[in-house]
Design an enzyme around this catalytic site. Structure first.
Site, PDB file in Angstrom:
ATOM      1  N   GLY A 168       0.822  -1.202   0.000  1.00  0.00           N
ATOM      2  CA  GLY A 168       0.000   0.000   0.000  1.00  0.00           C
ATOM      3  C   GLY A 168       0.858   1.254   0.000  1.00  0.00           C
ATOM      4  O   GLY A 168       1.044   1.909   1.032  1.00  0.00           O
ATOM      5  N   TYR A 169       1.387   1.567  -1.145  1.00  0.00           N
ATOM      6  CA  TYR A 169       2.235   2.767  -1.280  1.00  0.00           C
ATOM      7  C   TYR A 169       1.493   3.873  -2.030  1.00  0.00           C
ATOM      8  O   TYR A 169       1.175   4.912  -1.486  1.00  0.00           O
ATOM      9  CB  TYR A 169       3.536   2.408  -2.025  1.00  0.00           C
ATOM     10  N   SER A 170       1.212   3.594  -3.335  1.00  0.00           N
ATOM     11  CA  SER A 170       0.681   4.656  -4.194  1.00  0.00           C
ATOM     12  C   SER A 170      -0.737   5.060  -3.808  1.00  0.00           C
ATOM     13  O   SER A 170      -1.522   4.241  -3.342  1.00  0.00           O
ATOM     14  CB  SER A 170       0.671   4.191  -5.641  1.00  0.00           C
TER      15      SER A 170
ATOM     16  N   SER B 194      -1.236  -4.027  -6.369  1.00  0.00           N
ATOM     17  CA  SER B 194      -1.227  -5.313  -7.051  1.00  0.00           C
ATOM     18  C   SER B 194      -1.708  -6.401  -6.109  1.00  0.00           C
ATOM     19  O   SER B 194      -1.270  -6.462  -4.965  1.00  0.00           O
ATOM     20  CB  SER B 194       0.187  -5.670  -7.515  1.00  0.00           C
TER      21      SER B 194
ATOM     22  N   GLU C 242      12.658  -3.819  -3.920  1.00  0.00           N
ATOM     23  CA  GLU C 242      11.727  -4.000  -5.025  1.00  0.00           C
ATOM     24  C   GLU C 242      12.446  -3.797  -6.357  1.00  0.00           C
ATOM     25  O   GLU C 242      12.322  -4.606  -7.270  1.00  0.00           O
ATOM     26  CB  GLU C 242      10.555  -3.017  -4.898  1.00  0.00           C
TER      27      GLU C 242
ATOM     28  N   GLU D 185      11.586   7.703 -15.291  1.00  0.00           N
ATOM     29  CA  GLU D 185      12.030   9.090 -15.075  1.00  0.00           C
ATOM     30  C   GLU D 185      12.505   9.274 -13.638  1.00  0.00           C
ATOM     31  O   GLU D 185      13.493   9.966 -13.381  1.00  0.00           O
ATOM     32  CB  GLU D 185      10.883  10.070 -15.382  1.00  0.00           C
TER      33      GLU D 185
HETATM   34  C1  LIG Z   1       1.692  -2.623 -13.183  1.00  0.00           C
HETATM   35  C2  LIG Z   1       1.771  -1.744 -11.980  1.00  0.00           C
HETATM   36  C3  LIG Z   1       1.840  -2.306 -10.722  1.00  0.00           C
HETATM   37  C4  LIG Z   1       1.880  -1.506  -9.587  1.00  0.00           C
HETATM   38  N1  LIG Z   1       1.881  -2.081  -8.362  1.00  0.00           N
HETATM   39  C5  LIG Z   1       1.809  -1.285  -7.254  1.00  0.00           C
HETATM   40  C6  LIG Z   1       1.631  -1.833  -5.964  1.00  0.00           C
HETATM   41  O1  LIG Z   1       1.541  -3.041  -5.815  1.00  0.00           O
HETATM   42  N2  LIG Z   1       1.573  -1.016  -4.897  1.00  0.00           N
HETATM   43  C7  LIG Z   1       1.674   0.312  -5.031  1.00  0.00           C
HETATM   44  O2  LIG Z   1       1.634   1.003  -4.027  1.00  0.00           O
HETATM   45  N3  LIG Z   1       1.802   0.890  -6.234  1.00  0.00           N
HETATM   46  C8  LIG Z   1       1.854   0.120  -7.365  1.00  0.00           C
HETATM   47  N4  LIG Z   1       1.944   0.703  -8.588  1.00  0.00           N
HETATM   48  C9  LIG Z   1       1.959   2.150  -8.677  1.00  0.00           C
HETATM   49  C10 LIG Z   1       3.263   2.754  -9.146  1.00  0.00           C
HETATM   50  O3  LIG Z   1       4.216   2.734  -8.121  1.00  0.00           O
HETATM   51  C11 LIG Z   1       2.971   4.180  -9.637  1.00  0.00           C
HETATM   52  O4  LIG Z   1       2.124   4.066 -10.759  1.00  0.00           O
HETATM   53  C12 LIG Z   1       4.209   4.931 -10.033  1.00  0.00           C
HETATM   54  O5  LIG Z   1       4.977   5.234  -8.884  1.00  0.00           O
HETATM   55  C13 LIG Z   1       3.923   6.193 -10.812  1.00  0.00           C
HETATM   56  O6  LIG Z   1       2.989   7.027 -10.158  1.00  0.00           O
HETATM   57  P1  LIG Z   1       1.718   7.614 -10.942  1.00  0.00           P
HETATM   58  O7  LIG Z   1       1.091   6.455 -11.626  1.00  0.00           O
HETATM   59  O8  LIG Z   1       0.932   8.395  -9.995  1.00  0.00           O
HETATM   60  O9  LIG Z   1       2.321   8.528 -12.073  1.00  0.00           O
HETATM   61  P2  LIG Z   1       2.728  10.081 -11.923  1.00  0.00           P
HETATM   62  O10 LIG Z   1       3.593  10.251 -10.719  1.00  0.00           O
HETATM   63  O11 LIG Z   1       1.513  10.933 -12.022  1.00  0.00           O
HETATM   64  O12 LIG Z   1       3.630  10.260 -13.207  1.00  0.00           O
HETATM   65  C14 LIG Z   1       3.119  10.594 -14.519  1.00  0.00           C
HETATM   66  C15 LIG Z   1       4.318  10.792 -15.468  1.00  0.00           C
HETATM   67  O13 LIG Z   1       5.104  11.894 -14.993  1.00  0.00           O
HETATM   68  C16 LIG Z   1       6.417  11.497 -14.787  1.00  0.00           C
HETATM   69  N5  LIG Z   1       6.977  12.171 -13.619  1.00  0.00           N
HETATM   70  C17 LIG Z   1       6.444  12.283 -12.379  1.00  0.00           C
HETATM   71  N6  LIG Z   1       7.277  12.910 -11.550  1.00  0.00           N
HETATM   72  C18 LIG Z   1       8.383  13.213 -12.273  1.00  0.00           C
HETATM   73  C19 LIG Z   1       9.610  13.882 -11.987  1.00  0.00           C
HETATM   74  N7  LIG Z   1       9.903  14.344 -10.775  1.00  0.00           N
HETATM   75  N8  LIG Z   1      10.498  14.020 -12.992  1.00  0.00           N
HETATM   76  C20 LIG Z   1      10.220  13.550 -14.228  1.00  0.00           C
HETATM   77  N9  LIG Z   1       9.114  12.915 -14.561  1.00  0.00           N
HETATM   78  C21 LIG Z   1       8.193  12.755 -13.592  1.00  0.00           C
HETATM   79  C22 LIG Z   1       6.362  10.012 -14.544  1.00  0.00           C
HETATM   80  O14 LIG Z   1       7.595   9.415 -14.845  1.00  0.00           O
HETATM   81  C23 LIG Z   1       5.274   9.595 -15.484  1.00  0.00           C
HETATM   82  O15 LIG Z   1       5.804   9.441 -16.773  1.00  0.00           O
HETATM   83  C24 LIG Z   1       1.921  -0.111  -9.732  1.00  0.00           C
HETATM   84  C25 LIG Z   1       1.883   0.457 -11.013  1.00  0.00           C
HETATM   85  C26 LIG Z   1       1.784  -0.339 -12.123  1.00  0.00           C
HETATM   86  C27 LIG Z   1       1.712   0.306 -13.477  1.00  0.00           C
END
Ligand SMILES: Cc1cc2nc3c(=O)[nH]c(=O)nc-3n(C[C@H](O)[C@H](O)[C@H](O)COP(=O)(O)OP(=O)(O)OC[C@H]3O[C@@H](n4cnc5c(N)ncnc54)[C@H](O)[C@@H]3O)c2cc1C
Ligand SMILES: Cc1cc2nc3c(=O)[nH]c(=O)nc-3n(C[C@H](O)[C@H](O)[C@H](O)COP(=O)(O)OP(=O)(O)OC[C@H]3O[C@@H](n4cnc5c(N)ncnc54)[C@H](O)[C@@H]3O)c2cc1C
Lengths: 379, 403
Positions: B126-128, B160, B243, B388
């Site tokens: 439970g991170y995101s 997930s 991870e 990124e």
């Molecule tokens: C298949 C899958 C499995 C996952 N499993 C888990 C899970 O089990 N538990 C959990 O907690 N989370 C999980 N996640 C979540 C994952 O950790 C997040 O999706 C990820 O950290 C990106 O956050 P966001 O989706 O909010 O994108 P955003 O942070 O909104 O990013 C959108 C875009 O902006 C870019 N961006 C954002 N900040 C910056 C910066 N400072 N500099 C440059 N570019 C930037 C990103 O690279 C991306 O391209 C999973 C995601 C996926 C796709």
């Protein structure tokens, strides 16, 4: 299989770094270039390098060398790559020494190797005939005569061919251009009648020569290795040469990358260091991955040759492809990130770019070696 | 043979005779009966009793207490035996477990580690949150202390396997007034309770083992706070390192064979599964793939895979020699996920229209699986921190570029 340097190699590398940084920094190459030095390097300094044992690393101890391996000369080449030291390590210490050590008769070894190890005798491999690297595209004809052969044809891009005391000439004794069979290697004295050497000036300020052979008479004693079966020896030389150039490129890559990162930390624009801009940060971080990959594969390729590992041609091609492509990347990006100053002759980045391009072309570029890699992997 | 080699050889022999002893016949290669749940459980327990599901953990917490070399031998022998090892919670073994071993108190280790080893509890991460992905420390889920409990409110997303999980390790905000990174705690709690709602999210690959999880006055025992109150960020980061390492370690590591004693004949000729697969679709000219452009792309991929595998290996050796850079795990995560995506694209290119199947007739199950795999691979450069974000980490921590 270890990918970290041994203690001995680390020591060798440190000594080499200290030596070339003090005696052959980039300014040394620049001076030689600016005064159009006829030799293109300092013979006195080559002598000093030889006294440190560099010329004789691949030469067996009984002929005055140290009988070490490509991994050892690799760390020296890497340091030379960092300062663009224009010394005949590739032509003489790798290709020439290997040609004799691997293919020479005892008499040939006795006659030449001690001089090579002492830094007195220079050798050059006269192999390539066409601009693009193609190992068996050999047309230079060696016609059998009653007591030997007569060589006729032309060689290009003979590295250090303008100062070599002996040329190692790859000639065709049978077969046709492009065929692997039918090649023979000869030791030729460039002062022999019918040999014409003309020096070329290359973009990297290194030296190469075009060499013409017109009915040059050689005897059976001048054959290096087996007549008509020279491709075995040639392949071994190209393999060593390819791994060696990769090592030099690795040093160049690391140097350009380090300098670029330093520049990103020091150059101010818009009131901040340019290294704060993510547009540059991300490209630098991407380059870092490529640099690390280049390092691993180069170390492994040098060792693969030393260990005579099966299928090593695959690893050697991977190293040359990776270092060629990474060198192109870091010099291009490095120059761009230096802005306008990068375009000047005064800034050294351009000198690295020129050497990178020359080394990339030597023994085949990324495309050539990806193809070779695919072939070695069976597709 | 050194004593170390001899001990490893003995260990290998033991594993080799142990595997057929404990493997239920229905699971053995060539068996034509479908294994029952009991058989699967027996297989799992045989592994778990020796700690082989968590082989590097200390024996006192149910682990196998094995060295890295022993684990390698174990994996080799299981692969050779040809039966899939029993699966236990990925989140438990590679993420939470190592963090509990480092930061958990004795009671927490005793309570949770053995359950992970025996596959008794499935975990999720439970991170995101909807508003905090890359900017993880921007999370808003609140936990408020109430006697011996925390009361949790908020929502997690992209969790997930949450719908198959029993427990969650969760980042929660325990001090809303503190600076962003200073008010976060690392909390464990049971998902099977009234205040928790889990709704699956369907992915482009058709998979839906991703969930949004809602907490409405959900309860966590205070004894399940790992590390100090408001000191969760350090733990969170360490877990991300584990991870990333796993996400990159899953890449097929290219390794050039070293000849074993006994000569070259023992070393198999190098092959490329990707090229073998492409052969059927592209055809050949002589023994080469007929499409030179695709051959070049495959060569580049295989070449990078070899270089990458060697770099992982060198990094491990350097770490052993005390010269490693820990931030390099970001580079591995970055490169592995980008490579995996590249592999998917190459495969789509080589298959042409045969890559377009979604379900039903006309496509082999392998083709459909690969197509879905291609879509799933797009998440590799997002999950566990986006590419990124990895580039930012490399620029800052490895290259020392200024903010
Ligand atoms: C298949 C899958 C499995 C996952 N499993 C888990 C899970 O089990 N538990 C959990 O907690 N989370 C999980 N996640 C979540 C994952 O950790 C997040 O999706 C990820 O950290 C990106 O956050 P966001 O989706 O909010 O994108 P955003 O942070 O909104 O990013 C959108 C875009 O902006 C870019 N961006 C954002 N900040 C910056 C910066 N400072 N500099 C440059 N570019 C930037 C990103 O690279 C991306 O391209 C999973 C995601 C996926 C796709
Ligand atoms: C061949 C040539 C001809 C020229 N002719 C002329 C001319 O006739 N008249 C004239 O006045 N000038 C001329 N210039 C100068 C040219 O305009 C400058 O070189 C250019 O504006 C870049 O400035 P700089 O060299 O100071 O690089 P810097 O500004 O120091 O840039 C260094 C690096 O940082 C990057 N960078 C800088 N700021 C940012 C940012 N905010 N975000 C992301 N990246 C950034 C740059 O793209 C570059 O890669 C010439 C230059 C060249 C090379």
């Amino acid at each position: 299989m270890s990918l970290v340097l041994t203690e001995e190699q680390t020591l060798l590398k440190e000594t080499a770094a200290e030596f070339v940084q003090e005696k052959s920094p980039v300014t040394h190459l620049r001076e030689l270039r600016d005064k159009s030095d006829a030799t293109g390097f300092s013979r006195a300094l080559w002598k000093e390098m030889s006294e440190l044992g560099w010329a004789g690393i691949l030469i067996p101890e009984e002929y005055g060398g140290s009988g070490l391996g490509l991994s050892e000369i690799g760390v020296i080449l890497e340091e030379c790559g960092r300062t663009l030291a224009p010394y005949p390590l590739l032509s003489t210490a790798v290709l020439g020494a290997s040609a004799l050590a691997l293919g020479g008769s005892d008499a040939q070894k006795q006659a030449l190797l001690p001089g090579v190890a002492q830094g007195e005798t220079l050798l050059a491999l006269a192999h390539q005939e066409k601009p693009r690297f193609a190992p068996y595209d050999i047309a230079l004809n060696a016609k059998a005569t009653s007591d030997g052969f007569e060589l006729t044809g032309e060689k290009r891009f003979v590295l250090d061919g303008h100062v070599a005391d002996r040329l190692i000439v790859v000639a065709r004794t049978s077969g046709s251009v492009g065929e692997r069979e039918g090649l023979t290697l000869f030791l030729v004295d460039p002062s022999a009648s019918g040999v014409g050497v003309s020096r070329t000036n290359m973009v990297d300020s290194r030296n190469a020569a075009n060499v013409r052979f017109e009915n040059v008479v050689v005897t059976a004693d001048d054959v290096l290795g087996d007549a008509d079966r020279g491709a075995d020896l040639l392949d071994a030389l190209i393999e060593r040469g390819t791994a060696a150039v990769s090592a030099e490129l690795l040093g160049l890559i690391q140097e350009v990358f380090d300098r670029t990162v330093t520049y990103l930390k020091t150059r101010d624009q818009f009131g901040v260091k340019i290294g704060t801009f993510q547009a540059l940060k991300h490209r630098a971080a991407n380059m870092f991955s490529e640099v690390e990959l280049s390092k691993s594969i180069t170390i492994d390729a040098l060792r693969a040759v030393d260990e005579e590992r099966p299928f090593r041609e695959r690893v050697v091609s991977a190293a040359k492809a990776r270092t060629s492509d990474t060198a192109e990347l870091v010099t291009r990006e490095g120059l761009q990130m230096h802005g306008g100053i990068g375009m000047t002759d005064e800034e050294e980045i351009g000198l690295f770019m020129k050497r990178a391009k020359a080394a990339e072309v030597t023994f085949g570029d990324g495309g050539f070696h990806r193809d070779a890699f695919a072939k070695a992997t069976g597709f | 043979m050194s004593t170390e080699d001899a001990a490893l050889a003995t260990f290998r022999e033991q594993i080799r005779s142990w595997l057929p002893e404990v493997c239920p016949p229905s699971l053995k290669p060539g068996s034509d009966t479908t294994p029952s749940a009991e058989d699967r459980q027996a297989w799992l327990e045989a592994f778990a009793e020796r700690g082989y599901t968590t082989p590097t953990w200390p024996k006192e917490y149910g682990g196998g207490g094995l060295s890295k070399q022993e684990v390698a031998v174990l994996n080799e022998e299981v692969t050779r035996f040809g039966v899939m090892p029993p699966g236990v919670s990925f989140f438990g073994t590679v993420m939470l477990g190592p963090v509990l071993l480092e930061f958990g108190n004795e009671e927490q280790k005793q309570k949770h580690l053995r359950d992970i080893t025996f596959g008794r509890v499935q975990w999720c991460q439970g991170y995101s949150e909807p508003g905090a992905g890359s900017d993880l420390a921007g999370l808003q889920t609140r936990a408020v202390r109430d006697g011996e409990q925390f009361i949790v409110n908020g929502s997690k997303i992209w969790t997930s396997m949450a719908d198959q999980a029993d427990w969650i390790f969760c980042l929660v905000r325990t001090d809303p007034d503190a600076a962003k990174h200073d008010g976060i705690s690392f909390l464990l709690f049971d998902l099977h309770q009234p205040g928790v709602t889990i709704s699956p999210i369907q992915l482009i690959s058709g998979q839906s083992d991703f969930c949004q999880v809602f907490f409405e006055d959900a309860k966590a025992e205070a004894s399940n706070l790992v590390g100090p109150l408001n000191g969760g960020w350090t733990i969170a980061k360490r877990l991300l390192q584990h991870e990333r390492q796993t996400l990159s370690g899953g890449m097929p590591g290219g390794e050039s064979p070293t000849p074993k004693k006994g000569g070259a004949s023992e070393v198999p000729a190098p092959t490329s599964p990707l090229a073998e697969d492409a052969r059927a679709y592209l055809g050949t000219e002589g023994d080469r793939l007929a499409d030179p452009a695709l051959r070049d792309r495959i060569a580049q991929y295989e070449l990078d895979k070899l270089c990458f595998g060697l770099t992982l290996k060198r990094n491990g050796q350097e770490a052993k020699a005390g010269q490693g850079t820990s931030a390099a795990s970001s580079m591995f995560k970055l490169y592995a996920s980008e490579m995996n995506k590249r592999r998917g694209e190459i495969q789509m290119s080589t298959r042409g229209a045969a890559a377009l199947g979604w379900e039903g007739e006309g496509f082999s199950s392998n083709e459909i699986m690969e197509t879905r795999g291609w879509l799933r691979s797009k998440g590799n450069s997002i999950e566990g921190g986006t590419s990124e974000v990895q580039l930012n980490v490399i620029a800052k921590r490895v290259l020392g570029l200024p903010d």
